[in-house]
Design a protein around this motif. Structure first.
Motif, PDB file in Angstrom:
ATOM      1  N   PHE A  71      34.175  36.389  53.694  1.00 49.10           N
ATOM      2  CA  PHE A  71      34.014  37.289  52.551  1.00 49.10           C
ATOM      3  C   PHE A  71      32.535  37.526  52.281  1.00 49.10           C
ATOM      4  CE2 PHE A  71      38.132  35.803  50.219  1.00 49.10           C
ATOM      5  CZ  PHE A  71      38.896  36.559  51.077  1.00 49.10           C
ATOM      6  N   SER A  72      32.181  38.770  51.987  1.00 47.14           N
ATOM      7  CA  SER A  72      30.831  39.064  51.511  1.00 47.14           C
ATOM      8  C   SER A  72      30.745  38.659  50.039  1.00 47.14           C
ATOM      9  CB  SER A  72      30.538  40.561  51.652  1.00 47.14           C
ATOM     10  OG  SER A  72      31.349  41.296  50.752  1.00 47.14           O
ATOM     11  N   ARG A  73      29.547  38.702  49.492  1.00 42.13           N
ATOM     12  CA  ARG A  73      29.385  38.383  48.058  1.00 42.13           C
ATOM     13  C   ARG A  73      30.171  39.364  47.192  1.00 42.13           C
ATOM     14  NH1 ARG A  73      27.367  33.609  46.605  1.00 42.13           N
ATOM     15  NH2 ARG A  73      25.983  34.388  45.018  1.00 42.13           N
ATOM     16  N   ALA A  74      30.193  40.618  47.601  1.00 38.34           N
ATOM     17  CA  ALA A  74      30.941  41.629  46.843  1.00 38.34           C
ATOM     18  C   ALA A  74      32.444  41.334  46.892  1.00 38.34           C
ATOM     19  CB  ALA A  74      30.661  43.023  47.388  1.00 38.34           C
ATOM     20  N   GLN A  75      32.945  40.910  48.039  1.00 33.39           N
ATOM     21  CA  GLN A  75      34.363  40.579  48.150  1.00 33.39           C
ATOM     22  C   GLN A  75      34.695  39.331  47.328  1.00 33.39           C
ATOM     23  OE1 GLN A  75      34.263  40.526  52.448  1.00 33.39           O
ATOM     24  NE2 GLN A  75      35.770  42.199  52.532  1.00 33.39           N
ATOM     25  N   GLN A  76      33.800  38.362  47.330  1.00 34.10           N
ATOM     26  CA  GLN A  76      34.011  37.175  46.505  1.00 34.10           C
ATOM     27  C   GLN A  76      34.083  37.560  45.029  1.00 34.10           C
ATOM     28  OE1 GLN A  76      31.374  33.818  47.363  1.00 34.10           O
ATOM     29  NE2 GLN A  76      31.044  34.670  49.401  1.00 34.10           N
ATOM     30  N   ALA A  77      33.173  38.423  44.609  1.00 35.18           N
ATOM     31  CA  ALA A  77      33.169  38.878  43.216  1.00 35.18           C
ATOM     32  C   ALA A  77      34.444  39.633  42.888  1.00 35.18           C
ATOM     33  CB  ALA A  77      31.949  39.752  42.948  1.00 35.18           C
ATOM     34  N   ALA A  78      34.930  40.441  43.812  1.00 27.99           N
ATOM     35  CA  ALA A  78      36.167  41.193  43.589  1.00 27.99           C
ATOM     36  C   ALA A  78      37.361  40.255  43.436  1.00 27.99           C
ATOM     37  CB  ALA A  78      36.400  42.176  44.725  1.00 27.99           C
ATOM     38  N   VAL A  79      37.429  39.221  44.264  1.00 28.01           N
ATOM     39  CA  VAL A  79      38.534  38.262  44.182  1.00 28.01           C
ATOM     40  C   VAL A  79      38.490  37.523  42.848  1.00 28.01           C
ATOM     41  CG1 VAL A  79      39.457  36.105  45.131  1.00 28.01           C
ATOM     42  CG2 VAL A  79      38.797  37.970  46.658  1.00 28.01           C
ATOM     43  N   LEU A  80      37.321  37.038  42.468  1.00 30.13           N
ATOM     44  CA  LEU A  80      37.195  36.318  41.200  1.00 30.13           C
ATOM     45  C   LEU A  80      37.479  37.229  40.006  1.00 30.13           C
ATOM     46  CD1 LEU A  80      34.073  34.133  42.003  1.00 30.13           C
ATOM     47  CD2 LEU A  80      36.434  33.353  41.772  1.00 30.13           C
ATOM     48  N   SER A  81      37.026  38.470  40.074  1.00 29.35           N
ATOM     49  CA  SER A  81      37.280  39.423  38.989  1.00 29.35           C
ATOM     50  C   SER A  81      38.757  39.766  38.882  1.00 29.35           C
ATOM     51  CB  SER A  81      36.478  40.699  39.210  1.00 29.35           C
ATOM     52  OG  SER A  81      35.101  40.428  39.158  1.00 29.35           O
ATOM     53  N   ALA A  82      39.406  39.952  40.030  1.00 27.79           N
ATOM     54  CA  ALA A  82      40.840  40.251  40.024  1.00 27.79           C
ATOM     55  C   ALA A  82      41.627  39.079  39.447  1.00 27.79           C
ATOM     56  CB  ALA A  82      41.314  40.580  41.432  1.00 27.79           C
ATOM     57  N   PHE A  83      41.235  37.857  39.809  1.00 21.81           N
ATOM     58  CA  PHE A  83      41.909  36.685  39.269  1.00 21.81           C
ATOM     59  C   PHE A  83      41.741  36.633  37.752  1.00 21.81           C
ATOM     60  CE2 PHE A  83      42.389  32.316  38.009  1.00 21.81           C
ATOM     61  CZ  PHE A  83      43.521  31.924  38.690  1.00 21.81           C
ATOM     62  N   PHE A  84      40.518  36.834  37.291  1.00 26.58           N
ATOM     63  CA  PHE A  84      40.267  36.792  35.846  1.00 26.58           C
ATOM     64  C   PHE A  84      41.052  37.883  35.121  1.00 26.58           C
ATOM     65  CE2 PHE A  84      37.978  38.476  32.179  1.00 26.58           C
ATOM     66  CZ  PHE A  84      38.040  37.377  31.348  1.00 26.58           C
ATOM     67  N   LEU A  85      41.040  39.092  35.649  1.00 25.34           N
ATOM     68  CA  LEU A  85      41.758  40.195  35.003  1.00 25.34           C
ATOM     69  C   LEU A  85      43.260  39.906  34.947  1.00 25.34           C
ATOM     70  CD1 LEU A  85      41.654  43.010  33.754  1.00 25.34           C
ATOM     71  CD2 LEU A  85      41.900  43.938  36.052  1.00 25.34           C
ATOM     72  N   GLY A  86      43.809  39.440  36.052  1.00 28.42           N
ATOM     73  CA  GLY A  86      45.231  39.093  36.064  1.00 28.42           C
ATOM     74  C   GLY A  86      45.552  37.986  35.080  1.00 28.42           C
ATOM     75  N   TYR A  87      44.678  36.996  35.004  1.00 33.23           N
ATOM     76  CA  TYR A  87      44.874  35.879  34.080  1.00 33.23           C
ATOM     77  C   TYR A  87      44.856  36.381  32.634  1.00 33.23           C
ATOM     78  CZ  TYR A  87      44.640  30.937  32.794  1.00 33.23           C
ATOM     79  OH  TYR A  87      44.911  29.694  32.290  1.00 33.23           O
ATOM     80  N   ALA A  88      43.918  37.257  32.321  1.00 33.41           N
ATOM     81  CA  ALA A  88      43.795  37.776  30.951  1.00 33.41           C
ATOM     82  C   ALA A  88      44.986  38.657  30.584  1.00 33.41           C
ATOM     83  CB  ALA A  88      42.495  38.554  30.805  1.00 33.41           C
ATOM     84  N   VAL A  89      45.372  39.546  31.492  1.00 30.02           N
ATOM     85  CA  VAL A  89      46.482  40.472  31.201  1.00 30.02           C
ATOM     86  C   VAL A  89      47.795  39.715  31.052  1.00 30.02           C
ATOM     87  CG1 VAL A  89      47.862  42.344  32.176  1.00 30.02           C
ATOM     88  CG2 VAL A  89      45.378  42.483  32.218  1.00 30.02           C
ATOM     89  N   THR A  90      48.063  38.770  31.954  1.00 34.30           N
ATOM     90  CA  THR A  90      49.327  38.050  31.858  1.00 34.30           C
ATOM     91  C   THR A  90      49.361  37.126  30.645  1.00 34.30           C
ATOM     92  OG1 THR A  90      48.547  36.366  33.410  1.00 34.30           O
ATOM     93  CG2 THR A  90      49.854  38.170  34.322  1.00 34.30           C
ATOM     94  N   GLY A  91      48.201  36.662  30.189  1.00 31.25           N
ATOM     95  CA  GLY A  91      48.172  35.867  28.961  1.00 31.25           C
ATOM     96  C   GLY A  91      48.606  36.677  27.755  1.00 31.25           C
ATOM     97  N   VAL A  92      48.098  37.889  27.659  1.00 25.78           N
ATOM     98  CA  VAL A  92      48.470  38.771  26.552  1.00 25.78           C
ATOM     99  C   VAL A  92      49.942  39.170  26.665  1.00 25.78           C
ATOM    100  CG1 VAL A  92      48.049  41.021  25.494  1.00 25.78           C
ATOM    101  CG2 VAL A  92      46.119  39.602  26.224  1.00 25.78           C
ATOM    102  N   LEU A  93      50.361  39.556  27.865  1.00 27.44           N
ATOM    103  CA  LEU A  93      51.756  39.949  28.082  1.00 27.44           C
ATOM    104  C   LEU A  93      52.702  38.782  27.796  1.00 27.44           C
ATOM    105  CD1 LEU A  93      53.847  42.011  29.055  1.00 27.44           C
ATOM    106  CD2 LEU A  93      53.420  41.187  31.382  1.00 27.44           C
ATOM    107  N   GLY A  94      52.344  37.587  28.276  1.00 33.35           N
ATOM    108  CA  GLY A  94      53.183  36.415  28.028  1.00 33.35           C
ATOM    109  C   GLY A  94      53.291  36.081  26.553  1.00 33.35           C
TER     110      GLY A  94
END
Length: 83
Positions: free
Chosen positions: A20-43
């Motif tokens: 993974f490039s640094r940009a890909q690492q950032a994308a993975v971490l950002s996607a994880f955070f966004l999913g975590y935040a959205v599912t917390g609100v939805l849950g």
């Protein structure tokens, strides 16, 4: 909580294994955070509406399936495993 805390530690070996490039690492971490935040609100909303005893088992099952699918999708080079 463990998944949220460990994703940053797991990123280093994942980045090395999948090149993974640094940009890909950032994308993975950002996607994880966004999913975590959205599912917390939805849950929270679903739990208020239907009750925690109904929602929690389904949430645990969905989280477990997503956790199992993630390395399989990464090995298959799928860009968005859960979409």
């Amino acid at each position: 909580y463990a998944d949220r805390a460990n994703i940053a530690d797991a990123m280093l070996p994942m980045a090395a294994e999948f090149d993974f490039s640094r940009a890909q690492q950032a994308a993975v971490l950002s996607a994880f955070f966004l999913g975590y935040a959205v599912t917390g609100v939805l849950g929270g909303w679903l739990s208020d509406r239907y009750g925690g005893k109904v929602i929690l088992p389904g949430a645990v099952a969905a989280w477990s399936l997503a956790t199992l699918a993630t390395p399989l999708a990464a090995a298959a080079a799928v860009a968005a495993p859960l979409l």
